[in-house]
Write a protein that holds these residues in place. Structure first.
Motif, PDB file in Angstrom:
ATOM      1  N   SER A  48      62.118  57.263 -77.736  1.00  0.00           N
ATOM      2  CA  SER A  48      62.056  55.914 -78.297  1.00  0.00           C
ATOM      3  C   SER A  48      60.726  55.252 -77.955  1.00  0.00           C
ATOM      4  O   SER A  48      60.175  54.491 -78.741  1.00  0.00           O
ATOM      5  CB  SER A  48      63.208  55.079 -77.758  1.00  0.00           C
ATOM      6  OG  SER A  48      63.211  55.137 -76.334  1.00  0.00           O
ATOM      7  N   SER A  49      60.220  55.523 -76.762  1.00  0.00           N
ATOM      8  CA  SER A  49      58.931  54.994 -76.324  1.00  0.00           C
ATOM      9  C   SER A  49      58.502  55.798 -75.101  1.00  0.00           C
ATOM     10  O   SER A  49      59.270  56.592 -74.561  1.00  0.00           O
ATOM     11  CB  SER A  49      59.034  53.503 -75.964  1.00  0.00           C
ATOM     12  OG  SER A  49      59.758  53.330 -74.758  1.00  0.00           O
ATOM     13  N   THR A  50      57.282  55.586 -74.667  1.00  0.00           N
ATOM     14  CA  THR A  50      56.812  56.220 -73.447  1.00  0.00           C
ATOM     15  C   THR A  50      55.794  55.321 -72.767  1.00  0.00           C
ATOM     16  O   THR A  50      55.083  54.558 -73.432  1.00  0.00           O
ATOM     17  CB  THR A  50      56.216  57.614 -73.725  1.00  0.00           C
ATOM     18  OG1 THR A  50      55.824  58.210 -72.490  1.00  0.00           O
ATOM     19  CG2 THR A  50      55.019  57.544 -74.640  1.00  0.00           C
ATOM     20  N   GLY A  75      58.641  53.432 -72.063  1.00  0.00           N
ATOM     21  CA  GLY A  75      57.639  52.383 -71.931  1.00  0.00           C
ATOM     22  C   GLY A  75      58.183  51.069 -71.423  1.00  0.00           C
ATOM     23  O   GLY A  75      57.425  50.206 -70.990  1.00  0.00           O
ATOM     24  N   ASN A  76      59.498  50.896 -71.468  1.00  0.00           N
ATOM     25  CA  ASN A  76      60.106  49.624 -71.059  1.00  0.00           C
ATOM     26  C   ASN A  76      61.064  49.859 -69.898  1.00  0.00           C
ATOM     27  O   ASN A  76      61.713  50.902 -69.823  1.00  0.00           O
ATOM     28  CB  ASN A  76      60.884  49.017 -72.229  1.00  0.00           C
ATOM     29  CG  ASN A  76      60.001  48.786 -73.433  1.00  0.00           C
ATOM     30  OD1 ASN A  76      59.069  48.000 -73.374  1.00  0.00           O
ATOM     31  ND2 ASN A  76      60.270  49.479 -74.522  1.00  0.00           N
ATOM     32  N   PRO A  77      61.181  48.883 -69.007  1.00  0.00           N
ATOM     33  CA  PRO A  77      62.189  49.020 -67.947  1.00  0.00           C
ATOM     34  C   PRO A  77      63.599  48.985 -68.535  1.00  0.00           C
ATOM     35  O   PRO A  77      63.822  48.398 -69.598  1.00  0.00           O
ATOM     36  CB  PRO A  77      61.920  47.826 -67.034  1.00  0.00           C
ATOM     37  CG  PRO A  77      61.129  46.866 -67.852  1.00  0.00           C
ATOM     38  CD  PRO A  77      60.422  47.651 -68.915  1.00  0.00           C
ATOM     39  N   SER A  79      67.521  47.895 -68.248  1.00  0.00           N
ATOM     40  CA  SER A  79      68.393  46.903 -67.616  1.00  0.00           C
ATOM     41  C   SER A  79      69.719  46.891 -68.362  1.00  0.00           C
ATOM     42  O   SER A  79      69.902  47.599 -69.345  1.00  0.00           O
ATOM     43  CB  SER A  79      67.749  45.518 -67.653  1.00  0.00           C
ATOM     44  OG  SER A  79      67.653  45.068 -68.994  1.00  0.00           O
ATOM     45  N   LYS A  80      70.635  46.069 -67.887  1.00  0.00           N
ATOM     46  CA  LYS A  80      71.932  45.944 -68.571  1.00  0.00           C
ATOM     47  C   LYS A  80      71.745  45.565 -70.032  1.00  0.00           C
ATOM     48  O   LYS A  80      72.478  46.023 -70.908  1.00  0.00           O
ATOM     49  CB  LYS A  80      72.780  44.866 -67.885  1.00  0.00           C
ATOM     50  CG  LYS A  80      73.743  45.376 -66.866  1.00  0.00           C
ATOM     51  CD  LYS A  80      74.610  44.223 -66.390  1.00  0.00           C
ATOM     52  CE  LYS A  80      75.618  44.707 -65.371  1.00  0.00           C
ATOM     53  NZ  LYS A  80      76.448  43.604 -64.868  1.00  0.00           N
ATOM     54  N   ASP A  81      70.764  44.718 -70.292  1.00  0.00           N
ATOM     55  CA  ASP A  81      70.532  44.225 -71.649  1.00  0.00           C
ATOM     56  C   ASP A  81      69.566  45.091 -72.445  1.00  0.00           C
ATOM     57  O   ASP A  81      69.388  44.880 -73.637  1.00  0.00           O
ATOM     58  CB  ASP A  81      69.994  42.789 -71.613  1.00  0.00           C
ATOM     59  CG  ASP A  81      70.990  41.839 -70.970  1.00  0.00           C
ATOM     60  OD1 ASP A  81      72.202  42.046 -71.142  1.00  0.00           O
ATOM     61  OD2 ASP A  81      70.543  40.902 -70.283  1.00  0.00           O
ATOM     62  N   HIS A  82      68.909  46.038 -71.779  1.00  0.00           N
ATOM     63  CA  HIS A  82      67.958  46.908 -72.478  1.00  0.00           C
ATOM     64  C   HIS A  82      68.256  48.354 -72.098  1.00  0.00           C
ATOM     65  O   HIS A  82      67.676  48.898 -71.173  1.00  0.00           O
ATOM     66  CB  HIS A  82      66.511  46.536 -72.130  1.00  0.00           C
ATOM     67  CG  HIS A  82      65.510  47.328 -72.908  1.00  0.00           C
ATOM     68  ND1 HIS A  82      65.186  47.037 -74.217  1.00  0.00           N
ATOM     69  CD2 HIS A  82      64.790  48.428 -72.594  1.00  0.00           C
ATOM     70  CE1 HIS A  82      64.303  47.916 -74.647  1.00  0.00           C
ATOM     71  NE2 HIS A  82      64.039  48.772 -73.686  1.00  0.00           N
ATOM     72  N   HIS A 184      62.190  50.753 -63.772  1.00  0.00           N
ATOM     73  CA  HIS A 184      61.455  51.802 -64.479  1.00  0.00           C
ATOM     74  C   HIS A 184      62.098  53.122 -64.096  1.00  0.00           C
ATOM     75  O   HIS A 184      62.246  53.429 -62.916  1.00  0.00           O
ATOM     76  CB  HIS A 184      59.973  51.794 -64.100  1.00  0.00           C
ATOM     77  CG  HIS A 184      59.222  50.689 -64.760  1.00  0.00           C
ATOM     78  ND1 HIS A 184      58.849  50.740 -66.088  1.00  0.00           N
ATOM     79  CD2 HIS A 184      58.797  49.489 -64.293  1.00  0.00           C
ATOM     80  CE1 HIS A 184      58.217  49.624 -66.407  1.00  0.00           C
ATOM     81  NE2 HIS A 184      58.174  48.851 -65.344  1.00  0.00           N
ATOM     82  N   VAL A 185      62.513  53.894 -65.078  1.00  0.00           N
ATOM     83  CA  VAL A 185      63.157  55.176 -64.812  1.00  0.00           C
ATOM     84  C   VAL A 185      62.366  56.289 -65.487  1.00  0.00           C
ATOM     85  O   VAL A 185      61.589  56.045 -66.412  1.00  0.00           O
ATOM     86  CB  VAL A 185      64.625  55.199 -65.311  1.00  0.00           C
ATOM     87  CG1 VAL A 185      65.443  54.112 -64.658  1.00  0.00           C
ATOM     88  CG2 VAL A 185      64.691  55.087 -66.822  1.00  0.00           C
TER      89      VAL A 185
END
Length: 197
Positions: A48-50, A75-77, A79-82, A184-185
């Motif tokens: 989806s992103s990097t 590319g994005n952290p 979270s529960k909402d993301h 960040h994972v």
């Protein structure tokens, strides 16, 4: 009469599925499908992103290997909402998947501790309907859970039986963060199974 018809339709649908899994020998259908050996080619991997295509792109999401900067990192952290970042593996043909192993990013240079504590699977098969290209499924285990436990450190791999096994052509692995604090994972993955006959 309506209840009887629904029951007959249920048996009709269940019958072929039950026969299909009865024909799969799950003791031998646990062969690594090729992330680590690179039988699954770089062009079969997408995301989806990097965070950095050059260093942390999908092609680096190979279990046990430490290439590029060590893993795929969205590319994005998370979270529960993301929780909509994913790594996609295109197997190019219908494949039975009976086991998955995941691992974090073990980067000794930066002392990074980046791994997914939870994850889920979404998989796709070509639709037989002319109006729909792909059918999307979310994996649920026998207890009806969609989210599986992931890693608790960046280097040690953890594996999960996919039970019941899935039959898929494309698989997406979604890192999941059940807490409010964004993280960040990074992930490295191997799928195990056998060709669908």
């Amino acid at each position: 009469m309506l209840l009887t018809m629904k029951f007959l339709v249920f048996l009709f649908i269940l019958g072929p599925v039950k026969d299909c899994f009865a024909a799969i020998n799950l003791e031998t259908c646990r062969v690594a499908l090729g992330m680590q050996t690179k039988e699954i080619k770089d062009e079969q991997l997408s995301s989806s992103s990097t965070y950095s295509e050059e260093l942390l792109g999908a092609r680096y999401a190979r279990l046990g290997l430490n290439e590029g900067a060590g893993a795929w990192c969205p590319g994005n952290p998370i979270s529960k909402d993301h929780n909509d970042e994913f790594l996609e593996i295109n197997l190019l043909k219908l494949t039975v998947i009976s086991l998955i192993a995941i691992q974090g990013r073990d980067n000794a240079e930066s002392n990074a501790v980046e791994y997914a504590t939870h994850f889920k699977l979404v998989y796709f098969r070509q639709s037989e309907l002319p109006t729909d290209d792909w059918r999307r499924f979310e994996y649920r285990n026998y207890y009806n859970y969609t989210v599986m436990l992931g890693n608790n450190n960046p280097s040690q791999a953890i594996s999960h039986s996919i039970s019941p096994p899935i039959i898929a052509e494309r698989v997406r692995v979604y890192p999941v963060n059940p807490v409010d604090v964004p993280l960040h994972v990074c992930m490295r993955v191997e799928l195990y199974g056998c060709p669908y006959q």
